[in-house]
Design a protein around this motif. Structure first.
Motif, PDB file in Angstrom:
ATOM      1  N   GLN A 179      55.293  44.748   9.595  1.00 48.95           N
ATOM      2  CA  GLN A 179      54.009  45.341   9.978  1.00 48.95           C
ATOM      3  C   GLN A 179      52.974  44.251  10.268  1.00 48.95           C
ATOM      4  N   MET A 180      53.271  43.026   9.798  1.00 52.71           N
ATOM      5  CA  MET A 180      52.349  41.909   9.999  1.00 52.71           C
ATOM      6  C   MET A 180      53.118  40.614  10.203  1.00 52.71           C
ATOM      7  N   VAL A 181      52.622  39.784  11.145  1.00 52.00           N
ATOM      8  CA  VAL A 181      53.193  38.457  11.375  1.00 52.00           C
ATOM      9  C   VAL A 181      52.069  37.429  11.260  1.00 52.00           C
ATOM     10  N   VAL A 182      52.357  36.307  10.607  1.00 51.58           N
ATOM     11  CA  VAL A 182      51.364  35.250  10.403  1.00 51.58           C
ATOM     12  C   VAL A 182      51.711  34.045  11.268  1.00 51.58           C
ATOM     13  N   PHE A 183      50.745  33.621  12.080  1.00 49.00           N
ATOM     14  CA  PHE A 183      50.917  32.456  12.952  1.00 49.00           C
ATOM     15  C   PHE A 183      49.964  31.341  12.549  1.00 49.00           C
ATOM     16  N   TYR A 184      50.450  30.090  12.660  1.00 56.08           N
ATOM     17  CA  TYR A 184      49.649  28.918  12.313  1.00 56.08           C
ATOM     18  C   TYR A 184      49.344  28.011  13.501  1.00 56.08           C
ATOM     19  N   SER A 185      50.030  28.237  14.615  1.00 62.80           N
ATOM     20  CA  SER A 185      49.937  27.275  15.714  1.00 62.80           C
ATOM     21  C   SER A 185      50.129  27.959  17.061  1.00 62.80           C
ATOM     22  N   PRO A 186      49.528  27.397  18.122  1.00 64.18           N
ATOM     23  CA  PRO A 186      49.810  27.917  19.479  1.00 64.18           C
ATOM     24  C   PRO A 186      51.305  27.873  19.805  1.00 64.18           C
ATOM     25  N   PRO A 197      60.470  38.050  25.592  1.00 62.87           N
ATOM     26  CA  PRO A 197      59.688  38.128  26.837  1.00 62.87           C
ATOM     27  C   PRO A 197      59.080  39.502  27.112  1.00 62.87           C
ATOM     28  N   ASP A 198      59.667  40.542  26.542  1.00 67.01           N
ATOM     29  CA  ASP A 198      59.151  41.902  26.753  1.00 67.01           C
ATOM     30  C   ASP A 198      58.288  42.383  25.585  1.00 67.01           C
ATOM     31  N   PHE A 199      57.850  41.444  24.760  1.00 69.32           N
ATOM     32  CA  PHE A 199      57.093  41.814  23.552  1.00 69.32           C
ATOM     33  C   PHE A 199      55.811  42.582  23.876  1.00 69.32           C
ATOM     34  N   GLU A 200      55.604  43.659  23.134  1.00 72.86           N
ATOM     35  CA  GLU A 200      54.346  44.411  23.185  1.00 72.86           C
ATOM     36  C   GLU A 200      53.837  44.546  21.753  1.00 72.86           C
ATOM     37  N   GLN A 201      52.557  44.299  21.552  1.00 73.87           N
ATOM     38  CA  GLN A 201      52.017  44.269  20.191  1.00 73.87           C
ATOM     39  C   GLN A 201      52.047  45.633  19.508  1.00 73.87           C
ATOM     40  N   LYS A 202      51.640  46.674  20.202  1.00 67.87           N
ATOM     41  CA  LYS A 202      51.588  48.041  19.645  1.00 67.87           C
ATOM     42  C   LYS A 202      50.852  48.030  18.303  1.00 67.87           C
ATOM     43  N   ASP A 203      51.542  48.430  17.214  1.00 68.87           N
ATOM     44  CA  ASP A 203      50.880  48.512  15.901  1.00 68.87           C
ATOM     45  C   ASP A 203      51.053  47.254  15.054  1.00 68.87           C
ATOM     46  N   LEU A 204      51.708  46.243  15.596  1.00 68.80           N
ATOM     47  CA  LEU A 204      51.947  45.029  14.813  1.00 68.80           C
ATOM     48  C   LEU A 204      50.636  44.281  14.590  1.00 68.80           C
ATOM     49  N   LEU A 205      50.393  43.904  13.340  1.00 73.48           N
ATOM     50  CA  LEU A 205      49.169  43.174  12.989  1.00 73.48           C
ATOM     51  C   LEU A 205      49.470  41.673  12.950  1.00 73.48           C
ATOM     52  N   PHE A 206      48.473  40.876  13.362  1.00 72.05           N
ATOM     53  CA  PHE A 206      48.621  39.425  13.312  1.00 72.05           C
ATOM     54  C   PHE A 206      47.558  38.819  12.405  1.00 72.05           C
ATOM     55  N   ALA A 207      48.001  37.890  11.552  1.00 73.70           N
ATOM     56  CA  ALA A 207      47.082  37.029  10.801  1.00 73.70           C
ATOM     57  C   ALA A 207      47.301  35.627  11.358  1.00 73.70           C
ATOM     58  N   TYR A 209      45.925  31.286  11.725  1.00 72.01           N
ATOM     59  CA  TYR A 209      45.184  30.164  11.147  1.00 72.01           C
ATOM     60  C   TYR A 209      44.759  29.205  12.249  1.00 72.01           C
ATOM     61  N   GLY A 210      43.475  28.920  12.288  1.00 68.77           N
ATOM     62  CA  GLY A 210      42.960  27.866  13.168  1.00 68.77           C
ATOM     63  C   GLY A 210      42.445  28.346  14.506  1.00 68.77           C
ATOM     64  N   PRO A 211      41.419  27.640  15.032  1.00 69.92           N
ATOM     65  CA  PRO A 211      40.788  28.024  16.300  1.00 69.92           C
ATOM     66  C   PRO A 211      41.708  27.890  17.515  1.00 69.92           C
ATOM     67  N   THR A 212      42.616  26.913  17.516  1.00 73.13           N
ATOM     68  CA  THR A 212      43.513  26.763  18.668  1.00 73.13           C
ATOM     69  C   THR A 212      44.513  27.917  18.720  1.00 73.13           C
ATOM     70  N   THR A 213      44.909  28.395  17.547  1.00 69.70           N
ATOM     71  CA  THR A 213      45.806  29.560  17.491  1.00 69.70           C
ATOM     72  C   THR A 213      45.070  30.795  17.997  1.00 69.70           C
ATOM     73  N   LYS A 215      42.652  30.879  20.123  1.00 70.81           N
ATOM     74  CA  LYS A 215      42.496  30.740  21.574  1.00 70.81           C
ATOM     75  C   LYS A 215      43.782  31.140  22.302  1.00 70.81           C
ATOM     76  N   ALA A 216      44.916  30.712  21.759  1.00 72.87           N
ATOM     77  CA  ALA A 216      46.213  31.040  22.366  1.00 72.87           C
ATOM     78  C   ALA A 216      46.496  32.541  22.283  1.00 72.87           C
ATOM     79  N   MET A 217      46.100  33.155  21.170  1.00 76.56           N
ATOM     80  CA  MET A 217      46.274  34.604  21.009  1.00 76.56           C
ATOM     81  C   MET A 217      45.457  35.348  22.062  1.00 76.56           C
ATOM     82  N   LYS A 218      44.226  34.923  22.233  1.00 75.94           N
ATOM     83  CA  LYS A 218      43.332  35.557  23.203  1.00 75.94           C
ATOM     84  C   LYS A 218      43.892  35.430  24.616  1.00 75.94           C
TER      85      LYS A 218
END
Length: 246
Positions: A179-186, A197-207, A209-213, A215-218
């Protein structure tokens, strides 16, 4: 907030004795799993040569990691470059500087270190070593802020990639489990896109870390539920504790 039970953290698993997530697991009944989304490794000699960098054109090397040191001396050995005794070394931290002992005799007059930031390395260079020609050993590419600081101080410099990030094979990871994935880096996001490659976020939550991450998410149009560091939550573990305490 939807029900979150399974969390995937894109890092190697910490040792059980020092895990900051133990309280979260026991207090909220969470299942937290770890899986690195990428790894870092030395570039090959072919990859280094493609950059057309001549190590002997430089009089000083800047290292930000131990792996960069390993890769540098591996490339020197494979390309039969004899590093002169006069070469100076500037490292981001004392621990990295001490690691040089694996390859060279540690002499204070040619090894210098900062306190973990590029600004502290610039300080270690000071006016005394301003005339050196610096080769910055990078991971993937020279960060713009590093280049800007060297330019600002009018330090003659170049860069070469000695360490590269490689996406992990995540074919055995079932993202639907979490239900949640945690990312630390771009690089985590790049790996996500490469592996799914066909990933869609849907209801998956992301946590994250860091401004560069962030930016990459956005840039990928992905929504962020939890972001660290903040004054209240300096780490991901702190951010998760605050989130689940609501």
């Amino acid at each position: 907030m939807g029900i979150v039970k399974n969390i995937l953290i894109s890092q190697p698993a910490p040792s059980a004795s020092s895990s900051p997530y133990t309280d979260l697991v026991s207090k909220y009944g969470l299942n937290i799993e770890f899986c690195p989304f990428f790894r870092v490794e030395s570039v090959t000699l072919k990859e280094f040569r493609a950059q057309k960098v001549n190590i002997l054109d430089y009089t000083a090397i800047v290292f930000s990691s131990k792996l960069a040191i390993d890769s540098f001396f591996k490339i020197c050995e494979e390309s039969r470059v004899n590093v002169p005794e006069t070469m100076k070394y500037f490292c981001y931290s004392e621990a990295i500087a001490l690691y040089l002992q694996k390859y060279i005799v540690y002499r204070k007059r040619k090894i210098f270190f900062g306190t973990g930031t590029v600004a502290s390395v610039i300080e270690a260079i000071g006016t005394k070593h301003k005339a050196e020609k610096f080769l910055i050993a990078c991971t993937d590419a020279l960060k713009p802020e590093v280049h800007k600081l060297f330019l600002k101080e009018k330090l003659e410099h170049g860069s070469a990639v000695f360490v590269k990030t490689v996406c992990s094979d995540l074919s055995k990871v079932d993202l639907h489990k979490y239900q949640m994935v945690v990312f630390y880096s771009p690089s985590d996001i790049r790996s996500l896109k490469e592996n799914f490659p066909d990933f869609e976020q849907k209801d998956l939550l992301f946590a994250i870390y860091g401004p560069t991450t962030a930016k990459a998410m956005k840039a990928e149009g992905l929504k962020v539920e939890i972001e660290a560091p903040t004054p209240e939550t300096p780490s991901i573990a702190d951010a998760l504790k605050r989130y689940f305490a609501k």
